[in-house]
Design an enzyme around this catalytic site. Sequence first.
Site, PDB file in Angstrom:
ATOM      1  N   GLY A   1     -59.939  20.671  30.461  1.00  0.00           N
ATOM      2  CA  GLY A   1     -61.122  20.377  29.365  1.00  0.00           C
ATOM      3  C   GLY A   1     -62.298  21.512  29.364  1.00  0.00           C
ATOM      4  O   GLY A   1     -62.660  21.851  28.663  1.00  0.00           O
ATOM      5  N   HIS A   2     -62.487  21.921  30.834  1.00  0.00           N
ATOM      6  CA  HIS A   2     -63.364  22.960  30.577  1.00  0.00           C
ATOM      7  C   HIS A   2     -63.111  24.425  30.103  1.00  0.00           C
ATOM      8  O   HIS A   2     -63.575  24.915  29.244  1.00  0.00           O
ATOM      9  CB  HIS A   2     -63.909  23.534  32.315  1.00  0.00           C
ATOM     10  CG  HIS A   2     -64.430  22.323  32.985  1.00  0.00           C
ATOM     11  ND1 HIS A   2     -63.602  21.632  34.109  1.00  0.00           N
ATOM     12  CD2 HIS A   2     -65.556  21.665  33.071  1.00  0.00           C
ATOM     13  CE1 HIS A   2     -64.325  20.772  34.636  1.00  0.00           C
ATOM     14  NE2 HIS A   2     -65.626  20.837  33.994  1.00  0.00           N
TER      15      HIS A   2
ATOM     16  N   GLN B   1     -78.683  15.574  39.723  1.00  0.00           N
ATOM     17  CA  GLN B   1     -78.109  14.355  38.907  1.00  0.00           C
ATOM     18  C   GLN B   1     -77.024  13.578  39.717  1.00  0.00           C
ATOM     19  O   GLN B   1     -76.630  12.810  39.079  1.00  0.00           O
ATOM     20  CB  GLN B   1     -77.164  15.272  37.808  1.00  0.00           C
ATOM     21  CG  GLN B   1     -76.058  15.906  38.357  1.00  0.00           C
ATOM     22  CD  GLN B   1     -75.468  16.913  37.041  1.00  0.00           C
ATOM     23  OE1 GLN B   1     -75.976  17.677  36.572  1.00  0.00           O
ATOM     24  NE2 GLN B   1     -74.419  16.296  36.349  1.00  0.00           N
TER      25      GLN B   1
ATOM     26  N   GLY C   1     -68.744  18.804  26.211  1.00  0.00           N
ATOM     27  CA  GLY C   1     -67.422  17.932  26.081  1.00  0.00           C
ATOM     28  C   GLY C   1     -67.881  16.454  25.460  1.00  0.00           C
ATOM     29  O   GLY C   1     -68.649  16.042  25.898  1.00  0.00           O
TER      30      GLY C   1
ATOM     31  N   LYS D   1     -66.329  14.022  26.214  1.00  0.00           N
ATOM     32  CA  LYS D   1     -65.925  13.340  27.295  1.00  0.00           C
ATOM     33  C   LYS D   1     -67.230  12.611  27.719  1.00  0.00           C
ATOM     34  O   LYS D   1     -67.339  11.662  28.278  1.00  0.00           O
ATOM     35  CB  LYS D   1     -65.260  14.181  28.301  1.00  0.00           C
ATOM     36  CG  LYS D   1     -65.358  13.717  29.830  1.00  0.00           C
ATOM     37  CD  LYS D   1     -64.297  12.589  30.009  1.00  0.00           C
ATOM     38  CE  LYS D   1     -64.096  12.243  31.432  1.00  0.00           C
ATOM     39  NZ  LYS D   1     -64.966  12.063  32.408  1.00  0.00           N
TER      40      LYS D   1
ATOM     41  N   GLN E   1     -74.225  12.066  27.565  1.00  0.00           N
ATOM     42  CA  GLN E   1     -74.683  13.419  27.568  1.00  0.00           C
ATOM     43  C   GLN E   1     -75.207  14.156  26.657  1.00  0.00           C
ATOM     44  O   GLN E   1     -76.049  14.851  26.700  1.00  0.00           O
ATOM     45  CB  GLN E   1     -74.052  14.120  28.694  1.00  0.00           C
ATOM     46  CG  GLN E   1     -74.359  15.499  29.210  1.00  0.00           C
ATOM     47  CD  GLN E   1     -73.627  16.065  30.317  1.00  0.00           C
ATOM     48  OE1 GLN E   1     -73.829  15.721  31.501  1.00  0.00           O
ATOM     49  NE2 GLN E   1     -72.702  16.874  30.002  1.00  0.00           N
TER      50      GLN E   1
HETATM   51  P1  AMP Z   1     -68.776  18.795  34.180  1.00  0.00           P
HETATM   52  O1  AMP Z   1     -68.203  20.043  35.208  1.00  0.00           O
HETATM   53  O2  AMP Z   1     -67.815  17.684  34.723  1.00  0.00           O
HETATM   54  O3  AMP Z   1     -70.437  18.726  34.300  1.00  0.00           O
HETATM   55  O4  AMP Z   1     -68.265  19.062  33.001  1.00  0.00           O
HETATM   56  C1  AMP Z   1     -68.754  20.357  32.386  1.00  0.00           C
HETATM   57  C2  AMP Z   1     -68.655  20.128  30.842  1.00  0.00           C
HETATM   58  O5  AMP Z   1     -67.196  19.923  30.645  1.00  0.00           O
HETATM   59  C3  AMP Z   1     -69.336  18.983  30.182  1.00  0.00           C
HETATM   60  O6  AMP Z   1     -69.663  19.222  28.911  1.00  0.00           O
HETATM   61  C4  AMP Z   1     -68.173  17.777  30.151  1.00  0.00           C
HETATM   62  O7  AMP Z   1     -68.349  16.989  29.016  1.00  0.00           O
HETATM   63  C5  AMP Z   1     -66.908  18.689  29.744  1.00  0.00           C
HETATM   64  N1  AMP Z   1     -65.742  18.123  29.968  1.00  0.00           N
HETATM   65  C6  AMP Z   1     -65.196  17.466  31.194  1.00  0.00           C
HETATM   66  N2  AMP Z   1     -64.094  16.914  30.891  1.00  0.00           N
HETATM   67  C7  AMP Z   1     -63.809  17.187  29.886  1.00  0.00           C
HETATM   68  C8  AMP Z   1     -62.423  16.946  29.030  1.00  0.00           C
HETATM   69  N3  AMP Z   1     -61.447  16.176  29.517  1.00  0.00           N
HETATM   70  N4  AMP Z   1     -62.572  17.482  27.895  1.00  0.00           N
HETATM   71  C9  AMP Z   1     -63.347  18.146  27.546  1.00  0.00           C
HETATM   72  N5  AMP Z   1     -64.555  18.424  27.818  1.00  0.00           N
HETATM   73  C10 AMP Z   1     -64.677  17.870  29.110  1.00  0.00           C
END
Ligand code: AMP
Length: 287
Positions: free
Chosen positions: A36-37, A61, A147, A149, A153
């Site tokens: 995803g990232h 957070q 994302g 996801k 946010q």
């Molecule tokens: P995080 O590291 O969980 O804070 O996520 C960093 C970014 O990656 C945020 O913008 C999330 O929405 C995005 N993200 C996390 N999981 C996914 C996913 N499965 N698909 C797309 N983007 C994602």
Amino acid sequence: MDVESSPKKVHAAIREARRRGLTIGCVPTMGALHAGHVSLVQRARSENDFVVATIFVNPTQFGPTEDFSRYPRTLDTDLEFCRGAGADLVFTPQVADMYAAHAETIVRVTGLSMVLEGAHRPGHFDGVTTVVTKLFQITEPDRAYFGQKDYQQQLIIRRMVQDLNIPVTIVTCPIIREADGLAMSSRNRYLSPEERGIAAEIFQALQLADRLAVGSAVSPREIAERMRAHLEGTGGLSVQYAVVADSQTLASQETRIGGGSGVALIAAKLGTTRLIDNQILNYSVAE
Ligand code: AMP
């Protein structure tokens, strides 16, 4: 690819890129990276001349009983993912680099931050909006990638940059999923094999909502009830919310009148792991 923990040095590197006329794309993350990232970094790579990814497990957070201290930290593989996806610079600050002991300023989006995730995680979005503002100040991006996801946010960040005249375009990227539909998440690695099997039912509930939105005249309120029933019929899942909301205001949607779409949002706990997911609903049949 450069790796740098100093905000000043990152700011200077970005200033230099800007001086050379390059456009800047920024991808904020908390590390423990997955596909995803990677999709966000690749999208940034395709739309900007210079791509900065940030890796920072942001303490502000996390609530006092949440998983800050055990949040996965996998810097070496994260850097490989960033390199593979084409990042030019990875910003890896320490907590002390981002927060001075005497800091007393927060950024708060007042309304949108209070519902759904905000109601279950008090203060969470204050931490997000404050750190993202700081990351935007340091990296001065033309575009920043988030994302879907984390649906609420990205809405809150969009509201914030409008309200504060921050000159950045927010790009929201599709949810990347495992083969069985589970949305990829750094927290999925907390799941036991048994919990991992159950987790895909969240996606099944969203698929049910999608089918009802497209192929029936069922009201958003009833769609939400059907999602909840599906989740509650799944042993082991503890539902925090299962709602259908206006895709911009997040107000609960009772009827299809007044809009051709909505968003289904779910948060559920599986053991000690909290999972969220969502799905845009397009109502192709009137109520
Ligand atoms: P995080 O590291 O969980 O804070 O996520 C960093 C970014 O990656 C945020 O913008 C999330 O929405 C995005 N993200 C996390 N999981 C996914 C996913 N499965 N698909 C797309 N983007 C994602």
